[in-house]
Design an enzyme around this catalytic site. Sequence first.
Site, short mmCIF file in Angstrom:
data_model
loop_
_atom_site.label_atom_id
_atom_site.label_comp_id
_atom_site.label_asym_id
_atom_site.label_seq_id
_atom_site.Cartn_x
_atom_site.Cartn_y
_atom_site.Cartn_z
N LYS A 274 -7.55 5.53 18.42
CA LYS A 274 -7.27 6.02 17.06
C LYS A 274 -8.58 6.22 16.30
O LYS A 274 -8.73 7.18 15.55
CB LYS A 274 -6.36 5.01 16.33
CG LYS A 274 -6.07 5.33 14.87
CD LYS A 274 -5.12 6.50 14.76
CE LYS A 274 -4.49 6.74 13.40
NZ LYS A 274 -5.23 6.71 12.21
N ASN B 98 -6.09 19.78 8.95
CA ASN B 98 -6.43 19.35 10.32
C ASN B 98 -6.37 20.51 11.32
O ASN B 98 -7.23 20.63 12.20
CB ASN B 98 -5.47 18.24 10.77
CG ASN B 98 -5.62 16.97 9.95
OD1 ASN B 98 -6.52 16.87 9.11
ND2 ASN B 98 -4.75 16.01 10.17
N GLY C 263 0.84 -1.20 0.00
CA GLY C 263 0.00 0.00 0.00
C GLY C 263 0.87 1.24 0.00
O GLY C 263 0.89 1.99 0.97
N GLY D 35 0.75 4.24 -0.79
CA GLY D 35 0.09 5.54 -0.97
C GLY D 35 0.87 6.55 -0.14
O GLY D 35 2.09 6.42 0.02
N GLY E 252 1.99 4.82 3.46
CA GLY E 252 2.87 3.68 3.20
C GLY E 252 4.20 4.14 2.63
O GLY E 252 5.27 3.62 3.00
O1 KPL Z 1 -4.99 9.20 10.50
C1 KPL Z 1 -5.16 10.32 10.06
C2 KPL Z 1 -5.78 10.42 8.73
O2 KPL Z 1 -5.72 11.47 8.11
O3 KPL Z 1 -6.32 9.39 8.30
C3 KPL Z 1 -4.82 11.53 10.88
C4 KPL Z 1 -4.15 11.07 12.14
C5 KPL Z 1 -6.08 12.26 11.22
C6 KPL Z 1 -3.81 12.43 10.26
O4 KPL Z 1 -4.34 13.23 9.26
#
Ligand code: KPL
Length: 294
Positions: A177, A195, A7, A9, A12
């Site tokens: 998470k 973010n 992966g 991307g 990864g």
């Molecule tokens: O895991 C993430 C994502 O974007 O999928 C975070 C931690 C929010 C970082 O952008």
Amino acid sequence: MDIVVVGAGSLGSLVGGLLAREHDVTLVGREPHVGSVSENGLSVVGTEEFRVRPGAQTTIPQRADLALVTVKAYDTAAVATDLADCTLDACLSLQNGMGNEERLAAELDCPVLAGTCSYGARLREPGTVAFTGRGEIVLGDRNGGRSAVADEVGAAFRAAGIETTVAVDMPTRLWEKLAVNTGINAVTALARVANGALADSPADAIAADAARETAAVAREQGIDLSDERAVSLVERVVGDTAANHSSMYQDISDGRQTEIAAINGYVADTATRSVPVNETLAGLVRTWERHRER
Ligand code: KPL
């Protein structure tokens, strides 16, 4: 250590690039990215800047010490089937969403570890990945408890200069998470912001409410996750990855399927209580997915 990253991307490629400073890494991904990496190497720019020359190809090699799985959650089942033909000592899932480790373990003969990563990454162009925020990498036995394999993989990550925590409470860490992803991903994708824009914004209450609902569903599943901890983790990741565009923002920008089913959709589907914020976010993103141009 001989590591295959399945992966290649944004995330990864970043983690594979960091590991390639110390280990033999092969990135498995799509063209034109892997062609560019195998010809010119991988450039990491941003928080740290360097160039490495990992292997890069579109197919999974026959054997590796470690398979690091970073594909989107909706591709896990297909990757598990492909990896079943490969001889592996261990597998580590570093993916968003829930249930990835179980899907891999159902097909693989080797130990499957769980991991979480809150690094910010973005594929800038074929062969170049931007490192947009240093978060945290945590890994361990997927069912919790001590694991010699997890200690070994953690040591391999640290040898490559990646600060890594080996945890004995991965089921809780995965829910933490998930709380972070339910708070940040869909909100930033729908509001079209990085973010960091969630801090002190009109949307921060939506992010906090989504994370609180996720914590409540985690507690229904016997996981010790308080509302306060879920919200403070969202705030921490918003700060650590302020410049980053979430993976769902990137998916929507690029017109791709998102991981909504494994994030807010998972919370909505698993809850036995009402989770209106997660349901609303999942409904909005699923509506976008249904009408996206392919
Ligand atoms: O895991 C993430 C994502 O974007 O999928 C975070 C931690 C929010 C970082 O952008």
